[in-house]
Design a protein around this motif. Structure first.
Motif, PDB file in Angstrom:
ATOM      1  N   ALA A 223       0.817  -1.214   0.000  1.00 51.03           N
ATOM      2  CA  ALA A 223       0.000   0.000   0.000  1.00 51.03           C
ATOM      3  C   ALA A 223       0.853   1.267   0.000  1.00 51.03           C
ATOM      4  O   ALA A 223       0.530   2.239   0.674  1.00 51.03           O
ATOM      5  CB  ALA A 223      -0.974  -0.014   1.182  1.00 51.03           C
ATOM      6  N   GLU A 224       1.944   1.234  -0.777  1.00 49.06           N
ATOM      7  CA  GLU A 224       2.819   2.420  -0.853  1.00 49.06           C
ATOM      8  C   GLU A 224       2.056   3.599  -1.448  1.00 49.06           C
ATOM      9  O   GLU A 224       2.343   4.753  -1.136  1.00 49.06           O
ATOM     10  CB  GLU A 224       4.042   2.167  -1.754  1.00 49.06           C
ATOM     11  N   ILE A 225       1.102   3.311  -2.324  1.00 51.60           N
ATOM     12  CA  ILE A 225       0.347   4.404  -2.954  1.00 51.60           C
ATOM     13  C   ILE A 225      -0.739   4.910  -2.004  1.00 51.60           C
ATOM     14  O   ILE A 225      -0.911   6.116  -1.832  1.00 51.60           O
ATOM     15  CB  ILE A 225      -0.236   3.940  -4.308  1.00 51.60           C
ATOM     16  N   GLY A 226      -1.476   3.995  -1.400  1.00 49.21           N
ATOM     17  CA  GLY A 226      -2.409   4.402  -0.349  1.00 49.21           C
ATOM     18  C   GLY A 226      -3.815   4.743  -0.817  1.00 49.21           C
ATOM     19  O   GLY A 226      -4.716   4.872   0.012  1.00 49.21           O
ATOM     20  N   LEU A 227      -4.028   4.922  -2.102  1.00 49.98           N
ATOM     21  CA  LEU A 227      -5.373   5.137  -2.652  1.00 49.98           C
ATOM     22  C   LEU A 227      -5.652   4.059  -3.696  1.00 49.98           C
ATOM     23  O   LEU A 227      -4.733   3.536  -4.307  1.00 49.98           O
ATOM     24  CB  LEU A 227      -5.499   6.497  -3.348  1.00 49.98           C
ATOM     25  N   GLU A 228      -6.944   3.794  -3.939  1.00 49.59           N
ATOM     26  CA  GLU A 228      -7.327   2.770  -4.900  1.00 49.59           C
ATOM     27  C   GLU A 228      -6.898   3.146  -6.318  1.00 49.59           C
ATOM     28  O   GLU A 228      -6.681   4.309  -6.631  1.00 49.59           O
ATOM     29  CB  GLU A 228      -8.846   2.555  -4.880  1.00 49.59           C
ATOM     30  N   SER A 229      -6.887   2.109  -7.198  1.00 48.17           N
ATOM     31  CA  SER A 229      -6.432   2.275  -8.584  1.00 48.17           C
ATOM     32  C   SER A 229      -7.266   3.278  -9.373  1.00 48.17           C
ATOM     33  O   SER A 229      -8.438   3.518  -9.063  1.00 48.17           O
ATOM     34  CB  SER A 229      -6.506   0.914  -9.290  1.00 48.17           C
ATOM     35  N   THR A 230      -6.653   3.832 -10.406  1.00 46.11           N
ATOM     36  CA  THR A 230      -7.384   4.602 -11.421  1.00 46.11           C
ATOM     37  C   THR A 230      -8.262   3.614 -12.196  1.00 46.11           C
ATOM     38  O   THR A 230      -7.786   2.534 -12.543  1.00 46.11           O
ATOM     39  CB  THR A 230      -6.386   5.232 -12.416  1.00 46.11           C
ATOM     40  N   ILE A 231      -9.523   3.964 -12.446  1.00 45.84           N
ATOM     41  CA  ILE A 231     -10.379   3.096 -13.270  1.00 45.84           C
ATOM     42  C   ILE A 231     -10.659   3.793 -14.603  1.00 45.84           C
ATOM     43  O   ILE A 231     -11.102   4.947 -14.625  1.00 45.84           O
ATOM     44  CB  ILE A 231     -11.719   2.777 -12.579  1.00 45.84           C
ATOM     45  N   VAL A 232     -10.396   3.090 -15.699  1.00 44.07           N
ATOM     46  CA  VAL A 232     -10.645   3.630 -17.041  1.00 44.07           C
ATOM     47  C   VAL A 232     -11.515   2.660 -17.830  1.00 44.07           C
ATOM     48  O   VAL A 232     -11.193   1.470 -17.933  1.00 44.07           O
ATOM     49  CB  VAL A 232      -9.320   3.824 -17.816  1.00 44.07           C
TER      50      VAL A 232
ATOM     51  N   ALA B 281       2.599  11.963  -0.525  1.00 42.63           N
ATOM     52  CA  ALA B 281       2.647  11.798   0.931  1.00 42.63           C
ATOM     53  C   ALA B 281       1.246  11.882   1.530  1.00 42.63           C
ATOM     54  O   ALA B 281       0.897  11.104   2.424  1.00 42.63           O
ATOM     55  CB  ALA B 281       3.551  12.868   1.539  1.00 42.63           C
ATOM     56  N   VAL B 282       0.441  12.811   1.042  1.00 44.40           N
ATOM     57  CA  VAL B 282      -0.928  12.945   1.555  1.00 44.40           C
ATOM     58  C   VAL B 282      -1.704  11.662   1.274  1.00 44.40           C
ATOM     59  O   VAL B 282      -2.385  11.112   2.142  1.00 44.40           O
ATOM     60  CB  VAL B 282      -1.655  14.147   0.904  1.00 44.40           C
ATOM     61  N   ALA B 283      -1.581  11.161   0.042  1.00 48.33           N
ATOM     62  CA  ALA B 283      -2.313   9.949  -0.351  1.00 48.33           C
ATOM     63  C   ALA B 283      -1.935   8.765   0.523  1.00 48.33           C
ATOM     64  O   ALA B 283      -2.785   8.006   0.978  1.00 48.33           O
ATOM     65  CB  ALA B 283      -2.019   9.614  -1.809  1.00 48.33           C
ATOM     66  N   ARG B 284      -0.627   8.632   0.775  1.00 49.36           N
ATOM     67  CA  ARG B 284      -0.135   7.479   1.526  1.00 49.36           C
ATOM     68  C   ARG B 284      -0.738   7.424   2.928  1.00 49.36           C
ATOM     69  O   ARG B 284      -0.952   6.366   3.482  1.00 49.36           O
ATOM     70  CB  ARG B 284       1.398   7.578   1.608  1.00 49.36           C
ATOM     71  N   GLN B 285      -1.031   8.592   3.499  1.00 50.51           N
ATOM     72  CA  GLN B 285      -1.440   8.625   4.904  1.00 50.51           C
ATOM     73  C   GLN B 285      -2.922   8.886   5.139  1.00 50.51           C
ATOM     74  O   GLN B 285      -3.422   8.712   6.244  1.00 50.51           O
ATOM     75  CB  GLN B 285      -0.648   9.719   5.622  1.00 50.51           C
TER      76      GLN B 285
END
Ligand code: AMP
Ligand code: MG
Length: 356
Positions: free
Chosen positions: A180-189, A303-307
């Motif tokens: 979970a290094e990214i911290g937000l769900e995937s982009t959906i296209v 950084a914001v996304a990760r936390q």
């Protein structure tokens, strides 16, 4: 149900990792559920081609039945079996961003049960880059349906302890490992139409997608919350990530934002209510609330996304009744990853914004 918690760390030999993931794979093949880390958030996996497994996923999460699941694969060769066609744009995007935090919507093949797609004739597919996730998917037979491993409505888990909090006793196994290094769900296209359409913003931004396929569209409900249209990704219409406390986003000139937040927190705290703040590094020392979370620098969306989800979960554990967050919209107007961060923050706040 007893949930087995399996830790995988630096002290595990490759053989031990292989053995643990083989056990997890057998659980999936037998129709059970396993939570596992990916580079975005923890997923709650089941056999995507087994309708009973998908039914169990909805039950474990308390997820509405019309909110379809994403099928996770580990090899491009496996895509053919679950989609009825692979449009040219999808091939280009897969080449550029798979494995990685990109989900694409295809027309589904008959083999994919409607239980997995929430009754739709399309299917969402992603190929994660996290090495444990990839090995796990292969051991599980190649097709793992996995929404985020949280109870429906709660923030997606970025740490195994939050998966345990939500899923202990409800699923067969939880794999506790880094991720979970990214911290937000995937982009959906959605790649079924002429022009690829973004249904959920994420780490892979519109600019990155357009750089590969030229023109792209974005679901209007992502940037215009007053749009009367229904979001094209069914899950986007639900309130998400909601902390127990009331979350308000405060937008305006930095000094006015600080003054407003300090006034409000002083009022709540005088009433004996615990109050929390999500602030940026630049303004942190100016806040007076008892609980202040450091979201990092304004210019660092990563950084914001990760936390973000960790903060929302911590506020719950800390019994915070009121939460104020700085708005990140101005800093992120470049429509980069910040757009995804703001999208999730707005959902968590139920779109409550105060402009000062
Ligand atoms: P989660 O895995 O919890 O991040 O949720 C999956 C997201 O993908 C939800 O917002 C779903 O609505 C969306 N999704 C999955 N399948 C489809 C599909 N076939 N068409 C549109 N959106 C989808
Ligand atoms: Mg989710």
């Amino acid at each position: 149900m007893k949930t087995k918690i399996v830790t995988i760390g630096a002290s595990d030999s490759p053989e031990s990792v292989e053995e643990k993931l083989a056990c997890a794979g057998i659980i999936i093949r037998q129709g059970g559920l396993v939570a596992f880390p990916t580079e975005t958030v923890y997923g709650l996996g089941g056999d995507a081609l087994n309708p009973e497994s998908s039914r169990k996923i909805y039950a474990a999460k308390g997820r509405p039945g019309d909110n379809p699941l994403i099928i996770h694969i580990a090899d491009m060769a496996h895509l053919d079996r679950i989609v009825s066609e692979i449009p040219g744009n999808a091939r280009k995007l897969a080449e550029a961003f798979w494995p990685g935090p990109l989900t694409m919507i295809f027309r589904k093949a008959a083999i994919v049960p409607y239980q997995t797609t929430g009754g739709l004739d399309t299917v969402a597919v992603r190929m994660p880059v996290h090495p444990l996730a990839r090995l796990f998917i292969r051991k599980a037979g190649g097709y793992v349906a996995a929404p985020s491993a949280n109870l429906s409505g709660k923030p997606s888990p970025t740490l195994a302890k939050y998966v345990v909090q939500d899923m202990d006793g409800r699923i067969d196994m939880i794999i506790d490992a880094d991720g979970a290094e990214i911290g937000l769900e995937s982009t959906i296209v959605d790649v079924t139409g002429e022009v690829p359409m973004i249904l959920r913003p994420g780490y892979i931004t519109q600019q990155m997608l357009s750089g590969v396929v030229g023109e792209t569209d974005m679901d209007v409900t992502i940037y215009d919350s007053s749009s009367p249209q229904t979001p094209r990704a069914p899950g986007m219409k639900y309130r998400h990530y909601a902390p127990k406390g009331e979350l308000v986003i405060v937008e305006g000139e930095p000094q006015k934002v600080v003054r407003y937040i300090n006034e409000q927190t002083a009022l709540h705290e005088a009433e004996g209510k615990r109050t929390g703040i999500i602030g940026t590094q630049e303004l942190l020392l100016e806040y007076h609330a008892s609980i202040v979370k450091n979201a990092g620098s304004r210019s660092d969306a990563d950084a914001v996304a990760r936390q973000l989800y960790t903060f929302l979960r911590e506020f719950d554990d800390e019994d915070v009744a009121y939460i104020y967050a700085e708005s990140f919209s101005e800093a992120f107007e470049d429509k980069g990853f910040g757009q995804a961060v703001m999208n999730r923050l707005l959902k968590a706040a139920g779109h409550k914004i105060v402009r000062v």
